[in-house]
Design a protein around this motif. Structure first.
Motif, PDB file in Angstrom:
ATOM      1  N   PHE A  58      41.240  32.011  40.433  1.00  0.00           N
ATOM      2  CA  PHE A  58      42.286  31.904  39.550  1.00  0.00           C
ATOM      3  C   PHE A  58      42.961  33.254  39.090  1.00  0.00           C
ATOM      4  O   PHE A  58      43.816  33.586  38.945  1.00  0.00           O
ATOM      5  N   GLU A  59      41.738  34.284  38.778  1.00  0.00           N
ATOM      6  CA  GLU A  59      41.889  35.528  38.335  1.00  0.00           C
ATOM      7  C   GLU A  59      42.674  36.163  39.536  1.00  0.00           C
ATOM      8  O   GLU A  59      43.612  37.007  39.279  1.00  0.00           O
ATOM      9  N   ARG A  60      42.162  36.028  40.719  1.00  0.00           N
ATOM     10  CA  ARG A  60      42.690  36.630  41.953  1.00  0.00           C
ATOM     11  C   ARG A  60      44.284  36.262  42.194  1.00  0.00           C
ATOM     12  O   ARG A  60      45.207  36.946  42.360  1.00  0.00           O
ATOM     13  N   ILE A  61      44.512  34.906  41.925  1.00  0.00           N
ATOM     14  CA  ILE A  61      45.837  34.487  41.958  1.00  0.00           C
ATOM     15  C   ILE A  61      46.881  35.265  41.124  1.00  0.00           C
ATOM     16  O   ILE A  61      47.845  35.513  41.289  1.00  0.00           O
ATOM     17  N   VAL A  62      46.327  35.044  39.750  1.00  0.00           N
ATOM     18  CA  VAL A  62      47.188  35.904  38.802  1.00  0.00           C
ATOM     19  C   VAL A  62      47.490  37.052  39.000  1.00  0.00           C
ATOM     20  O   VAL A  62      48.434  37.818  38.795  1.00  0.00           O
ATOM     21  N   SER A  63      46.203  37.750  39.440  1.00  0.00           N
ATOM     22  CA  SER A  63      46.360  39.453  39.811  1.00  0.00           C
ATOM     23  C   SER A  63      47.500  39.558  40.705  1.00  0.00           C
ATOM     24  O   SER A  63      48.540  40.487  40.737  1.00  0.00           O
ATOM     25  N   CYS A  64      47.407  38.714  41.730  1.00  0.00           N
ATOM     26  CA  CYS A  64      48.740  38.847  42.840  1.00  0.00           C
ATOM     27  C   CYS A  64      50.146  38.334  42.382  1.00  0.00           C
ATOM     28  O   CYS A  64      50.975  38.696  43.038  1.00  0.00           O
ATOM     29  N   CYS A  65      50.054  37.655  41.262  1.00  0.00           N
ATOM     30  CA  CYS A  65      51.304  37.416  40.595  1.00  0.00           C
ATOM     31  C   CYS A  65      51.842  38.305  39.802  1.00  0.00           C
ATOM     32  O   CYS A  65      53.012  38.118  39.077  1.00  0.00           O
ATOM     33  N   ARG A  66      51.205  39.533  39.626  1.00  0.00           N
ATOM     34  CA  ARG A  66      51.429  40.413  38.873  1.00  0.00           C
ATOM     35  C   ARG A  66      52.296  41.646  39.594  1.00  0.00           C
ATOM     36  O   ARG A  66      51.748  41.765  40.772  1.00  0.00           O
ATOM     37  N   PRO A  67      53.056  42.402  39.202  1.00  0.00           N
ATOM     38  CA  PRO A  67      53.797  43.772  39.854  1.00  0.00           C
ATOM     39  C   PRO A  67      52.640  44.798  40.407  1.00  0.00           C
ATOM     40  O   PRO A  67      51.430  44.881  39.615  1.00  0.00           O
ATOM     41  N   ALA A  68      52.613  45.313  41.359  1.00  0.00           N
ATOM     42  CA  ALA A  68      51.672  46.367  41.783  1.00  0.00           C
ATOM     43  C   ALA A  68      51.945  47.760  40.859  1.00  0.00           C
ATOM     44  O   ALA A  68      52.893  47.822  40.321  1.00  0.00           O
ATOM     45  N   ALA A  69      50.975  48.496  40.936  1.00  0.00           N
ATOM     46  CA  ALA A  69      50.967  49.406  39.917  1.00  0.00           C
ATOM     47  C   ALA A  69      51.917  50.538  40.575  1.00  0.00           C
ATOM     48  O   ALA A  69      52.296  51.194  39.595  1.00  0.00           O
TER      49      ALA A  69
END
Length: 633
Positions: free
Chosen positions: A587-598
């Motif tokens: 779940f955390e990985r999916i959420v992370s990939c749904c956030r804009p990159a740095a």
């Protein structure tokens, strides 16, 4: 002590004169690494040239005729407002904000980076066969340099079915008080008369139709019979790729100047053809069939009409191909992309309507000369461009001149759309490795054109037209719809529609909530629902590809499915790779990939403001020349 810093005479602008930047940028550019359009006209004409293509001439007029004439403009305009313009504005804003191409721009939503890859692959597939169509137009263009057009009569290449008039095959006659069925040669030889209503005609083909199949294409019986490469089409294909490579070897700095001619001159030719067509006998009949007294308002009750309007808008504006993002990425940050979107969309749709008058006025004359209903001389696609219209042109006084103008217009319409498609591929390569592209832009551009030329040779064999139709049937259909649906959903529902609007306001200034009301309604609800409806409708009504009456073999359909799967498979593959590379629970990985990159945000640091002050430049740095200063005490 107590002194101050004063800029030296050696300002950053002066110093940049010796900075090595490659062919994409010049001293006046805001973005020295990627380059910018020389001026706004270059950009607008490139957008118009990209959006206004062959479909405006050979598809829209036919759809209008088929779907109620003038009444078709009602759903067409509504679909422009609900689906076309919102997507167009979204893509132009997206590319301009990040100054990135269709793949790298998905730093905004890494999980959906595969959508950008799909767009680029589809653009590559379409570029292969689109240049083949330009090659067809080039062949007819050169063939027009003759005193008598080679398709004006049934010459040595024709068979017994070639005729410009109907040929009687047999009929019933009265002979010695009895009614008998007789061959027409017997009837004519004995000066007999056919009984009314009993005449049967031979199936005949116009000279232009046989010329298209027997001479231009040397068409085989089907996809199974590849045959040989048609050498003169291969040469025309080579010439079209040479033109594309020559126009793009310096990037937008060269293509931006070429489009002044390729985007504007077709309008001059259309106007000339319209004036000539309007003065011909029977022209009014053609125009009435197109958009006059034959308009049928009851057609608006049919779902098929609305589907055709939405599909035509979607493809005509070239949304979800990646090209709009690529072209807009070379804009200066504070360019008014909102007004650009309005101007280009209205121009594109007005061109479609205008082209219809020019096309149908001459088709009306063709119907008048051949004494047939307009409906029997109207075709769509290849048949309109390379059969019906050439036949009509051959009947005009000074026919080689009108043929020359018409096919020159088709070549120009195709080329500026092709420029943008190839620039999309080049922009993607540039975003992956800017330094390599800066040093090797010319060989990379020419190498890309050479590879696509070689891949297109299958389309200039005797079975080439079947391959062109196959790629068009699969790649230019569902793949684009899937990309469009995911693009809107990803930006609005995951990245955030409110955040995206704030990004746009960083470029064009703060707008009132009432200004955004319509765009929110479209982006959040109407546009994605319409795109999903078109996609589902297309899947439900899918039929195996055919070319005329020729059916494709089973393996041909399998190849088509493999092409579309190859285009869209990158969406789940890239998403899975991104998730596997992320850290934490699933779940955390999916959420992370749904956030804009740095490193997501405006390309240049000066445009980032507080909202993107945290942005990390990652592999690229902002290539601005430092100001040389002197400390004065």
């Amino acid at each position: 002590p107590g002194g101050y810093h004063k800029p030296s005479l050696f300002s950053s602008k002066d110093f940049s004169l010796t900075h090595e930047r490659g062919g994409q940028s010049c001293d006046s550019d805001e973005n020295l690494e990627r380059g910018n359009w020389s001026n706004k006209a270059d950009y607008l004409l490139s957008l118009v040239g990209y959006a206004v293509g062959l479909g405006n001439v050979w598809r829209f007029p036919y759809l209008a005729y088929q779907n109620g004439g003038g009444a078709f403009l009602i759903p067409y305009t509504i679909m422009l407002a609900l689906a076309g313009l919102p997507l167009f504005f979204m893509e132009c804003s997206l590319g301009q904000f990040a100054s990135l191409g269709p793949v790298s721009v998905w730093r905004m939503l890494p999980l959906f980076e595969g959508v950008g890859i799909t767009m680029v692959i589809i653009s590559a597939f379409v570029s292969i066969y689109y240049n083949v169509i330009i090659a067809y137009a080039l062949y007819y263009f050169f063939a027009s340099f003759q005193k008598v057009l080679p398709w004006s009569e049934c010459f040595s290449w024709a068979d017994e079915f070639c005729s410009k008039t109907q040929i009687v095959n047999d009929c019933n006659i009265t002979l010695n008080g009895e009614i008998i069925h007789a061959n027409y040669s017997f009837v004519a030889g004995n000066n007999l008369t056919c009984i009314n209503g009993t005449i049967n005609y031979k199936p005949v083909q116009f000279p232009s139709e046989q010329y298209w199949n027997k001479v231009t294409l040397q068409r085989s019986s089907g996809l199974d019979e590849t045959g040989r490469i048609v050498w003169y089409l291969a040469l025309c294909l080579l010439l079209s790729w040479i033109i594309v490579g020559a126009a793009l070897f310096k990037g937008i700095k060269s293509s931006g100047k070429v489009v002044y001619f390729t985007a504007l001159f077709p309008y001059v030719i259309l106007l000339v053809l319209l004036v000539r067509g309007a003065t011909l006998e029977g022209a009014i009949d053609g125009i009435e069939y197109y958009i006059g007294t034959q308009s049928n308002i009851t057609k608006l009750m049919e779902a098929e009409v609305w589907k055709d309007a939405a599909t035509q808008i979607f493809y005509s504006l070239s949304v979800a191909w990646g090209g709009l993002v690529a072209l807009s990425s070379y804009n200066k940050f504070h360019n008014n992309c909102y007004s650009d979107a309005i101007v280009v969309c209205v121009t594109n749709c007005a061109t479609s309507v205008f082209a219809g008058f020019a096309i149908f006025s001459i088709l009306g004359h063709m119907a008048f000369v051949s004494q047939r209903p307009v409906a029997e001389v109207v075709d769509s696609g290849f048949e309109l461009a390379f059969v019906a219209y050439p036949e009509a042109l051959s009947q005009l006084p000074v026919s080689p001149l009108w043929s020359f103008l018409f096919f020159f217009m088709l070549v120009l319409l195709g080329l500026d759309s092709q420029f943008a498609s190839i620039e999309t591929l080049i922009t993607t390569i540039q975003d992956i490795n800017p330094n390599v592209m800066k040093q090797l832009r010319v060989p990379i551009t020419l190498g890309l054109c050479a590879v696509l030329f070689l891949l297109g040779l299958i389309c200039v064999t005797q079975a080439g037209i079947y391959w062109v139709n196959l790629i068009d049937h699969f790649c230019a259909g569902w793949g684009i719809l899937i990309s469009g649906v995911l693009e809107v959903a990803g930006i609005v529902y995951i990245y955030g529609g409110k955040r995206f609007i704030e990004d746009i306001e960083m470029m064009i200034g703060k707008k009132s909530s009432s200004f955004w009301l319509w765009w929110k309604l479209c982006w959040f609800f109407l546009t994605p629902v319409l795109l999903m409806a078109i996609l589902v409708w297309s899947l439900i009504t899918f039929s195996n590809p055919t070319y005329g009456s020729v059916l494709y073999p089973a393996w041909g359909s399998i190849v088509g499915w493999c092409m579309i799967i190859f285009c869209v498979i990158w969406i789940p593959i890239v998403a899975i790779i991104k998730i596997l590379k992320a850290e934490g629970s699933l779940f955390e990985r999916i959420v992370s990939c749904c956030r804009p990159a740095a490193n997501w945000g405006p390309y240049l640091e000066r445009h980032r403001g507080e909202r993107y002050s945290h942005m990390v430049d990652s592999k690229k740095k902002e290539h601005e020349i430092p100001t040389v200063t002197a400390i004065v005490y």
